[in-house]
Design an enzyme around this catalytic site. Structure first.
Site, PDB file in Angstrom:
ATOM      1  N   GLN A  16       2.534  31.767  34.044  1.00 19.26           N
ATOM      2  CA  GLN A  16       2.219  30.673  34.975  1.00 19.26           C
ATOM      3  C   GLN A  16       3.332  29.631  35.086  1.00 19.26           C
ATOM      4  O   GLN A  16       3.751  29.279  36.181  1.00 19.26           O
ATOM      5  CB  GLN A  16       0.968  29.944  34.464  1.00 19.26           C
ATOM      6  CG  GLN A  16      -0.304  30.704  34.634  1.00 19.26           C
ATOM      7  CD  GLN A  16      -1.059  30.215  35.865  1.00 19.26           C
ATOM      8  OE1 GLN A  16      -0.846  29.113  36.347  1.00 19.26           O
ATOM      9  NE2 GLN A  16      -1.922  31.054  36.363  1.00 19.26           N
ATOM     10  N   GLY A  90       5.503  32.316  24.338  1.00 19.10           N
ATOM     11  CA  GLY A  90       4.944  32.091  23.010  1.00 19.10           C
ATOM     12  C   GLY A  90       3.614  32.795  22.938  1.00 19.10           C
ATOM     13  O   GLY A  90       3.187  33.436  23.896  1.00 19.10           O
ATOM     14  N   ASN A 132       3.803  26.100  22.921  1.00 13.95           N
ATOM     15  CA  ASN A 132       3.137  25.416  21.804  1.00 13.95           C
ATOM     16  C   ASN A 132       2.998  26.303  20.572  1.00 13.95           C
ATOM     17  O   ASN A 132       2.890  27.507  20.709  1.00 13.95           O
ATOM     18  CB  ASN A 132       1.766  24.935  22.261  1.00 13.95           C
ATOM     19  CG  ASN A 132       1.913  23.737  23.174  1.00 13.95           C
ATOM     20  OD1 ASN A 132       2.765  22.896  22.943  1.00 13.95           O
ATOM     21  ND2 ASN A 132       1.118  23.681  24.231  1.00 13.95           N
ATOM     22  N   HIS A 188       3.825  16.947  20.306  1.00 10.44           N
ATOM     23  CA  HIS A 188       3.227  17.305  21.600  1.00 10.44           C
ATOM     24  C   HIS A 188       1.858  17.915  21.312  1.00 10.44           C
ATOM     25  O   HIS A 188       1.643  19.111  21.391  1.00 10.44           O
ATOM     26  CB  HIS A 188       4.118  18.296  22.357  1.00 10.44           C
ATOM     27  CG  HIS A 188       3.472  18.817  23.601  1.00 10.44           C
ATOM     28  ND1 HIS A 188       3.161  18.008  24.665  1.00 10.44           N
ATOM     29  CD2 HIS A 188       3.047  20.053  23.945  1.00 10.44           C
ATOM     30  CE1 HIS A 188       2.578  18.734  25.611  1.00 10.44           C
ATOM     31  NE2 HIS A 188       2.495  19.974  25.191  1.00 10.44           N
ATOM     32  N   SER A 243      -1.742  23.565  32.352  1.00  9.83           N
ATOM     33  CA  SER A 243      -0.875  22.930  33.352  1.00  9.83           C
ATOM     34  C   SER A 243       0.422  23.717  33.480  1.00  9.83           C
ATOM     35  O   SER A 243       1.096  23.960  32.488  1.00  9.83           O
ATOM     36  CB  SER A 243      -0.583  21.483  32.969  1.00  9.83           C
ATOM     37  OG  SER A 243      -0.493  21.353  31.577  1.00  9.83           O
TER      38      SER A 243
END
Length: 332
Positions: A16, A90, A132, A188, A243
């Site tokens: 995405q 990831g 992440n 984050h 997002s």
């Protein structure tokens, strides 16, 4: 004199964020309207066909700045000669998975990609980790690519920074471009600390502090912070996907400011290797306020930190220390 093309790697390019990011890079959003680019796109073998579809679309879009496209599942081919690496690939956390399981998957991904970048990227390659847990993935990458200067390994907190700007601009009903110098401190994650104590808004009578204009400390110290911290989850709830366009756009902002410089009097947030500034333990990748010039970032020094901020900054540092310990335990 036409510039030499820069090679930009995007990992996880069929996903995405990748799909939103590659056209921005090809249009000059990341490196400037006069900078030709060659895109290197990497993804895993099950995504090879989708990746090829993205390559076809890039060809079809006939971007004037795009001088070539490498689409591959081979990490060495992907990393060869790259000047900028945006690490979007990831292992996402799936329902029912423990944090340690996700961490160990990502540790092995970032360890192997670190080795490939170290061996094959262009000298002085700038690395931005988006996937992440971004700070800890970046730390692993830095550890396993010792010849890449530590100042060249960063993670994305510009998305959080831009989210904070957006919340302030909506609250005050001003242009987002007139708000500046919010800070994201730390990880984050939902422990991050969005700080408006040094932020200002451009008004017809000069720059005014955000805190003064909002004049609602309860909102600024409460709902504003949690909205920014939880914004990613709110988007997943609404969109059923995480997002992507905002992440891609802020990745472009991060690299553009790093390479081309921040405007005079403006600082931005970047996850960078801590040197002990503001009492943050060194050896962590932590989000700080930075200015950039000549392709280098510098932590903004000497900002006064109140007690409320101190607690929040320490809490997110603590979480990063725990993540680091967990990541290292996955290496054993």
């Amino acid at each position: 004199m036409a510039k030499e093309p820069m090679r930009v790697l995007v990992t996880g390019a069929a996903g995405q964020i990748g799909y939103a990011l590659v056209p921005m890079i090809a249009r000059g959003v990341m490196l400037g309207a006069d900078q030709p680019v060659i895109l290197h796109m990497l993804d895993i073998p099950p995504a090879a066909e989708a990746l090829n579809g993205v390559k076809m679309e890039l060809v079809d879009a006939a971007f004037p700045l795009l001088k070539g496209v490498v689409a591959t599942t081979d990490v060495v081919e992907a990393c060869t000669g790259v000047n900028v690496a945006v690490m979007v690939g990831g292992f996402p956390r799936k329902e029912g998975m423990e944090r340690k399981d996700v961490m160990s998957k990502n540790v092995s991904i970032y360890k192997s990609q670190a080795s490939a970048l170290e061996a094959h990227a262009a000298p002085n390659c700038k690395v931005l980790v988006v996937a992440n847990p971004a700070n800890t993935n970046a730390l692993i990458l830095k550890e396993f690519a010792p010849s890449i200067p530590e100042k060249n390994v960063t993670c994305l907190t510009r998305l959080d920074h831009n989210r904070a700007l957006g919340q302030i601009s909506e609250r005050l009903n001003v242009q987002v471009s007139d708000v500046k110098n919010v800070i994201i401190w730390g990880n984050h994650s939902s422990s991050q600390y969005p700080d408006v104590n040094h932020a200002t808004v451009k008004t017809s009578t000069g720059e005014k502090p955000v805190r003064e204009l909002v004049s609602d400390d309860e909102w600024l110290n409460g709902e504003f912070i949690t909205t920014v911290q939880q914004r990613g989850a709110a988007i997943i709830k609404a969109r059923k996907f995480s997002s992507a366009l905002s992440a891609a756009s802020s990745a472009c902002d991060h690299i553009r400011d790093w390479v081309l410089g921040t405007p005079e009097g403006t600082f931005v947030s970047m996850g960078v290797y801590s040197d002990g500034s503001y009492g943050v333990p060194s050896g962590l990748i932590y989000s700080f306020p930075v200015t950039c010039s000549g392709g280098e970032w510098k932590i903004v020094q000497g900002l006064p930190i109140d007690e409320f901020s101190r607690k929040k900054m320490d809490a997110t540092a603590q979480e990063l220390t725990e993540e680091k310990t967990l990541a290292y335990s996955c290496l054993e």
